[in-house]
Every structure is written in structure tokens, then in C-alpha cells.
Design a protein around this motif. Structure first.
Motif, PDB file in Angstrom:
ATOM      1  N   SER A 235       0.836  -1.199   0.000  1.00 30.12           N
ATOM      2  CA  SER A 235       0.000   0.000   0.000  1.00 30.12           C
ATOM      3  C   SER A 235       0.873   1.251   0.000  1.00 30.12           C
ATOM      4  O   SER A 235       2.028   1.219   0.423  1.00 30.12           O
ATOM      5  CB  SER A 235      -0.874  -0.037   1.264  1.00 30.12           C
TER       6      SER A 235
ATOM      7  N   THR B 145      -6.443  -1.993   8.434  1.00 31.28           N
ATOM      8  CA  THR B 145      -7.534  -1.128   7.968  1.00 31.28           C
ATOM      9  C   THR B 145      -8.758  -1.233   8.873  1.00 31.28           C
ATOM     10  O   THR B 145      -9.314  -2.313   9.065  1.00 31.28           O
ATOM     11  CB  THR B 145      -7.951  -1.514   6.537  1.00 31.28           C
TER      12      THR B 145
ATOM     13  N   THR C  25      -8.531   3.130   4.774  1.00 32.71           N
ATOM     14  CA  THR C  25      -7.870   2.827   3.504  1.00 32.71           C
ATOM     15  C   THR C  25      -8.735   3.198   2.313  1.00 32.71           C
ATOM     16  O   THR C  25      -9.909   2.811   2.252  1.00 32.71           O
ATOM     17  CB  THR C  25      -7.547   1.317   3.483  1.00 32.71           C
TER      18      THR C  25
ATOM     19  N   ASN D  46      -4.228   5.648   3.649  1.00 30.29           N
ATOM     20  CA  ASN D  46      -3.443   4.921   2.629  1.00 30.29           C
ATOM     21  C   ASN D  46      -4.272   4.502   1.422  1.00 30.29           C
ATOM     22  O   ASN D  46      -5.498   4.425   1.492  1.00 30.29           O
ATOM     23  CB  ASN D  46      -2.778   3.692   3.268  1.00 30.29           C
TER      24      ASN D  46
ATOM     25  N   THR E 246      -9.222  -3.479  -0.748  1.00 30.69           N
ATOM     26  CA  THR E 246      -9.804  -3.615   0.596  1.00 30.69           C
ATOM     27  C   THR E 246     -11.317  -3.365   0.654  1.00 30.69           C
ATOM     28  O   THR E 246     -12.050  -4.118   1.322  1.00 30.69           O
ATOM     29  CB  THR E 246      -9.056  -2.703   1.584  1.00 30.69           C
TER      30      THR E 246
ATOM     31  N   ASN F  67      -1.720  -3.940   5.590  1.00 30.08           N
ATOM     32  CA  ASN F  67      -1.016  -3.241   4.525  1.00 30.08           C
ATOM     33  C   ASN F  67       0.438  -2.975   4.896  1.00 30.08           C
ATOM     34  O   ASN F  67       0.710  -2.360   5.932  1.00 30.08           O
ATOM     35  CB  ASN F  67      -1.681  -1.869   4.289  1.00 30.08           C
TER      36      ASN F  67
END
Ligand code: R1P
Ligand code: URA
Length: 290
Positions: free
Chosen positions: A118, A133, A193, A236, A241, A259
Motif C-alpha cells: 500500500s 484497515t 484505507t 493509505n 480492501t 497493509n
């Protein structure tokens, strides 16, 4: 009965894309984007009992310190996650002989953990970090095709982000499994995320083409939503995801995205040891699973 055009089985009875039979998988599944990363995980196993490859879907099933684990590559993007999540669910929750969905009391909840790379959006989430996440924010369109129920907070974040970016559509926002995050993400950065339908433009990378949204990265970096649960910010970028979290919620599976931060978009750096960062995340996750 689900017709053969919808639940597609290969001549050996395996599911169409993943090429797997129900007995091939375990209840804990590690997923990686890169097919080459499957062996990077399974080389830690005590033994590998089954391997198969079909397109970008490479699967190894084996034992790590006595625990049966499946590791499976997905390729890139939420379009692939649509295939992976639906086919994994079918392997445990649909009877392939009668082609019927198993009754509620027989249905199984899988534990699915993404081990991915990531890019960080924030200077304080440096290269080499591991990030778990909490919320996934989908800029892709996958969830538009399903009856995803979002909480009040998720809808508020989606609406504000749409406004802030001037997007013609609302993103979707989904919180993942708190249980898995606490178990496997302890000590990691907890983040939100952004799942993008591409690596370049959708993640604000401009090589030869200009981007349509001015100051796109800055808008994402500076986006904040205040609620009783605290301050929400985006941490990120990656590409899968939100597909996992939305389908996991709808199908009843526990899902976590971990990540390895290999790029930092605030500082302009890319890790020169990306493989080692991913390795550390793989080893830590395996140790925490047993
Ligand atoms: C892009 O380089 C790919 O890396 C990230 C993104 O989500 C995308 O799939 O994850 P993986 O390293 O797991 O593939
Ligand atoms: N994967 C992504 O999708 N983006 C990055 O910046 C790095 C890895």
C-alpha cells in the motif's frame, strides 16, 4: 437450484475461476495480490498438502505449526475480489451437488486476511509501517451492484468525501472486523484505507496525463470527519480492501486488510526493501494466527 450459468463448475467439480473444491480450503484464508507472494507465505509452512494455479489465482494449502491455512493470490483490483469472495463463499455455503444455498444453521463464516502492499497518504505513516484497515473507502463501483447496508457514520463520510472531491458519485465506506483487527493488527497503525479503481490516476499519480481533480492528493490528505467516535482521516491507498470489506459484511465473513507501506505519497519516497517489509508482515501474521 442455481443454474450452471451462475454457479459455474469445472468438469472435476471445482469452482470456475479459483479451480478449488470445497475440501481444498481451510477456514482461515490469507490472500495476496501478487501470485509470486503465495510461495513467500507457504515457504513458512511445515508442509503444503495442495497447490493449484488458474489465471492469477494461485493457491497453496498447508500447515503452519499444525494449523491448516490456505494462501491464495487474487491479482489486482476489486473486480477480482468480486470473484474471490463469491467463489470462496460458494465453496463453503453452497452445496455443489444440489446447487442450493446451505440453510442458515449450516453456513460457515471464513476468516479472510489480506496481506497487501500500500501507499501511505500521510507523512506520519512512514515507509515500512504495517497498517491494519479500520474503514475501507471504495472509490470503485463494485458495491453499487449489491445491497450494502452502511451505518450512519459510513454514509456521512461517503457524502462528505464525495463533496470534498467533487465526484459524480458517492464512494462507499465499510468498517471491517474489529475482532480480527484487534487480534492480528495489535501494535500496527490503525488506518482508513482508500481503495482505488487504478494505480495511477485514481491514486493521484500523473505521469503523462493530467488529473481532472485539482489538488487531489492534498484534498485526500486533508479530509477530516468529526464524530462521536473521534476524528476520521484517510491514511493509505490500495486497490482491493473495500471489495473485501463490503462483500465480507454482506456474505457474513470476518475480513481484515493488512497493509505493508511501500510508498509514501506525502514525502515522495518508495521503499528500497519492499520485499522485506512484506516478509515481516507475513511472519508476524502467521505467528499471531497460531
Ligand atoms: C498495486 O501495485 C497492487 O499492490 C497492492 C494494490 O492493492 C494492488 O493490488 O496490493 P498487492 O501488493 O496485494 O497486490
Ligand atoms: N499499492 C498501491 O496500490 N499503491 C501504492 O502506492 C503502493 C502499493
Amino acid at each position: 437450484m442455481i443454474p450452471s450459468s451462475e454457479l459455474i463448475l469445472n468438469p472435476d467439480g471445482s469452482i470456475y475461476h479459483l479451480n478449488l473444491l470445497p475440501d481444498h480450503i481451510s477456514d482461515t484464508i490469507l490472500t495476496v495480490g501478487d501470485p509470486g507472494r503465495v510461495a513467500q507465505v507457504s515457504r513458512h509452512f511445515d508442509s503444503v498438502e495442495f497447490e493449484t494455479t488458474h489465471r492469477e489465482f494461485v493457491t497453496h494449502v498447508g500447515y503452519y505449526r499444525g494449523k491448516r491455512i490456505t494462501v491464495l493470490s487474487t491479482g489486482m483490483g476489486t473486480d477480482n475480489i468480486d470473484i474471490v469472495m463469491n467463489e470462496l463463499d460458494a465453496l463453503v455455503n453452497i452445496d455443489f451437488v444440489s446447487r442450493t444455498v446451505r440453510p442458515q444453521e449450516e453456513r460457515m463464516s471464513l476468516r479472510i486476511i489480506r496481506l497487501g502492499t500500500s501507499g501511505s497518504l500521510q507523512a506520519d505513516v512512514p515507509l515500512g509501517s504495517m497498517l491494519a484497515t479500520e474503514h475501507a473507502v471504495g472509490l470503485d463501483s463494485l458495491a453499487q451492484f449489491y445491497p450494502l447496508m452502511e451505518t450512519g457514520l459510513e454514509t456521512e463520510v461517503a457524502t462528505e468525501l464525495q463533496k470534498s472531491l467533487g465526484l459524480p458519485y458517492a464512494p462507499y465506506v465499510v468498517r471491517g472486523s474489529d475482532l480480527l483487527r484487534e487480534q492480528l493488527g495489535a501494535g500496527m497503525v490503525m488506518g482508513n484505507t482508500l481503495t482505488c479503481p487504478g494505480f495511477y490516476g485514481p491514486q493521484g499519480r500523473s505521469l503523462r496525463l493530467e488529473l481532472r481533480i485539482p489538488n487531489y492528493i492534498e484534498r485526500l490528505q486533508n479530509f477530516r470527519h468529526q464524530s462521536a467516535e473521534g476524528e476520521f482521516r484517510l491514511t493509505n491507498f490500495e486497490m482491493e480492501t473495500a471489495g473485501y470489506y463490503s462483500l465480507g459484511r454482506m456474505l457474513g465473513h470476518e475480513v481484515l486488510s493488512l497493509n505493508a507501506i511501500v510508498a509514501n505519497r506525502a514525502t515522495g519516497e518508495f521503499a528500497d526493501n519492499a520485499g522485506a517489509v512484506v516478509d515481516a508482515m507475513i511472519e508476524q501474521t502467521l505467528q499471531r494466527l497460531v
